[in-house]
Design a protein around this motif. Structure first.
Motif, PDB file in Angstrom:
ATOM      1  N   THR A   1     -65.039 -14.218  30.235  1.00  0.00           N
ATOM      2  CA  THR A   1     -64.451 -13.998  31.392  1.00  0.00           C
ATOM      3  C   THR A   1     -65.409 -13.018  32.330  1.00  0.00           C
ATOM      4  O   THR A   1     -65.387 -13.026  33.399  1.00  0.00           O
ATOM      5  CB  THR A   1     -63.162 -13.466  31.400  1.00  0.00           C
ATOM      6  OG1 THR A   1     -62.390 -14.620  30.515  1.00  0.00           O
ATOM      7  CG2 THR A   1     -62.449 -13.213  32.608  1.00  0.00           C
ATOM      8  N   GLY A  31     -50.278 -18.119  40.019  1.00  0.00           N
ATOM      9  CA  GLY A  31     -50.375 -17.459  38.939  1.00  0.00           C
ATOM     10  C   GLY A  31     -49.255 -17.592  37.795  1.00  0.00           C
ATOM     11  O   GLY A  31     -49.553 -17.656  36.785  1.00  0.00           O
ATOM     12  N   ALA A  35     -48.897 -22.233  30.584  1.00  0.00           N
ATOM     13  CA  ALA A  35     -49.960 -21.957  29.407  1.00  0.00           C
ATOM     14  C   ALA A  35     -48.985 -21.206  28.388  1.00  0.00           C
ATOM     15  O   ALA A  35     -49.100 -21.706  27.160  1.00  0.00           O
ATOM     16  CB  ALA A  35     -50.838 -20.890  29.805  1.00  0.00           C
ATOM     17  N   THR A  36     -48.034 -20.438  28.562  1.00  0.00           N
ATOM     18  CA  THR A  36     -47.159 -20.033  27.839  1.00  0.00           C
ATOM     19  C   THR A  36     -46.259 -21.135  26.827  1.00  0.00           C
ATOM     20  O   THR A  36     -46.030 -20.872  25.721  1.00  0.00           O
ATOM     21  CB  THR A  36     -46.383 -18.988  28.367  1.00  0.00           C
ATOM     22  OG1 THR A  36     -46.844 -17.828  28.960  1.00  0.00           O
ATOM     23  CG2 THR A  36     -45.208 -18.282  27.292  1.00  0.00           C
ATOM     24  N   VAL A  58     -57.481 -17.342  31.169  1.00  0.00           N
ATOM     25  CA  VAL A  58     -55.969 -17.169  31.319  1.00  0.00           C
ATOM     26  C   VAL A  58     -55.602 -16.942  29.757  1.00  0.00           C
ATOM     27  O   VAL A  58     -54.779 -15.920  29.472  1.00  0.00           O
ATOM     28  CB  VAL A  58     -55.334 -18.324  31.793  1.00  0.00           C
ATOM     29  CG1 VAL A  58     -53.768 -18.333  31.794  1.00  0.00           C
ATOM     30  CG2 VAL A  58     -55.770 -18.377  33.475  1.00  0.00           C
ATOM     31  N   CYS A  59     -55.919 -17.863  28.792  1.00  0.00           N
ATOM     32  CA  CYS A  59     -55.480 -18.062  27.587  1.00  0.00           C
ATOM     33  C   CYS A  59     -55.950 -17.318  26.694  1.00  0.00           C
ATOM     34  O   CYS A  59     -55.224 -16.229  25.852  1.00  0.00           O
ATOM     35  CB  CYS A  59     -55.342 -19.292  27.167  1.00  0.00           C
ATOM     36  SG  CYS A  59     -54.398 -20.483  28.070  1.00  0.00           S
ATOM     37  N   ALA A  90     -55.303 -13.517  27.385  1.00  0.00           N
ATOM     38  CA  ALA A  90     -53.755 -13.079  26.646  1.00  0.00           C
ATOM     39  C   ALA A  90     -53.985 -12.928  25.302  1.00  0.00           C
ATOM     40  O   ALA A  90     -52.940 -12.180  24.816  1.00  0.00           O
ATOM     41  CB  ALA A  90     -52.896 -14.049  27.341  1.00  0.00           C
ATOM     42  N   ILE A 102     -48.904 -20.901  36.628  1.00  0.00           N
ATOM     43  CA  ILE A 102     -50.177 -21.086  35.689  1.00  0.00           C
ATOM     44  C   ILE A 102     -49.600 -20.639  34.156  1.00  0.00           C
ATOM     45  O   ILE A 102     -49.868 -21.116  33.202  1.00  0.00           O
ATOM     46  CB  ILE A 102     -51.589 -20.842  36.149  1.00  0.00           C
ATOM     47  CG1 ILE A 102     -51.968 -21.730  37.184  1.00  0.00           C
ATOM     48  CG2 ILE A 102     -52.631 -20.582  34.905  1.00  0.00           C
ATOM     49  CD1 ILE A 102     -52.918 -21.317  37.888  1.00  0.00           C
ATOM     50  N   GLY A 103     -49.300 -19.136  34.388  1.00  0.00           N
ATOM     51  CA  GLY A 103     -49.019 -18.536  33.089  1.00  0.00           C
ATOM     52  C   GLY A 103     -47.830 -18.959  32.397  1.00  0.00           C
ATOM     53  O   GLY A 103     -47.680 -19.116  31.258  1.00  0.00           O
ATOM     54  N   THR A 122     -62.689 -21.623  32.526  1.00  0.00           N
ATOM     55  CA  THR A 122     -61.813 -20.202  33.055  1.00  0.00           C
ATOM     56  C   THR A 122     -60.469 -20.297  32.632  1.00  0.00           C
ATOM     57  O   THR A 122     -60.036 -19.096  32.333  1.00  0.00           O
ATOM     58  CB  THR A 122     -62.111 -19.906  34.605  1.00  0.00           C
ATOM     59  OG1 THR A 122     -61.676 -21.195  35.215  1.00  0.00           O
ATOM     60  CG2 THR A 122     -63.643 -19.725  35.052  1.00  0.00           C
ATOM     61  N   SER A 123     -60.041 -21.485  32.862  1.00  0.00           N
ATOM     62  CA  SER A 123     -58.307 -21.278  32.335  1.00  0.00           C
ATOM     63  C   SER A 123     -58.452 -21.206  30.909  1.00  0.00           C
ATOM     64  O   SER A 123     -57.472 -20.277  30.524  1.00  0.00           O
ATOM     65  CB  SER A 123     -57.732 -22.794  32.460  1.00  0.00           C
ATOM     66  OG  SER A 123     -58.373 -23.899  32.170  1.00  0.00           O
TER      67      SER A 123
END
Length: 141
Positions: free
Chosen positions: A121, A14, A21-22, A107-108, A111, A17-18, A102-103
């Motif tokens: 989601t 996680g 993405a960041t 995630v994005c 956020a 992945i974060g 889902t990503s």
């Protein structure tokens, strides 16, 4: 079938992945939705195809490096190949009609507090819960 609980591996995944993405958002101003990234390398290529290929290559190379370092990725596919293909088709349809995966949403989008991504989601999670309940308690899988 029982699933092994792996909190440290899950946390590490996680975080990675974060972080990815960041970094993609900070350095390229782009959202790390895998489906959107993938569609940019399918002809006709996007003008920004190079970073897309690099990002996807990293997603493929990272597990290979993990395995090469002695790591183990245990998995099981408890369904037949036709059911696996049907599942992939249904997920693809969901990505198309949900305008993202889902990503991208989970995630994005969450956020960024995107209402559309939050709704998507929540829908993913409800559908997942219903599917697990039906498979385990109705169908008996």
């Amino acid at each position: 079938m029982e699933t092994e609980f792996t909190p440290w591996m899950s946390l590490a995944g996680g975080v990675l992945i974060g972080l990815a993405a960041t970094m993609l958002m900070a350095l390229n101003g782009r959202i790390a939705g895998m489906t959107g990234i993938l569609t940019g390398i399918i002809p006709p290529l996007s003008n920004d195809w190079a970073w897309r290929i690099a990002f996807l290559a990293g997603a493929v190379i990272a597990p290979v490096m993990f395995l090469s370092a002695g790591g183990v990725i245990s998995y099981a596919v408890p369904v037949s190949l036709p059911l696996l293909a049907l599942g992939g088709l249904l997920v693809g349809m969901g990505v198309y009609f949900g305008a993202g995966c889902t990503s991208g949403h989970g995630v994005c989008g969450m956020a960024r507090l995107s209402p559309r991504s939050i709704a998507a989601t929540v829908t993913f999670m409800i559908a997942t819960g219903i599917t697990v309940f039906v498979i385990r308690h109705v169908v008996g899988g």
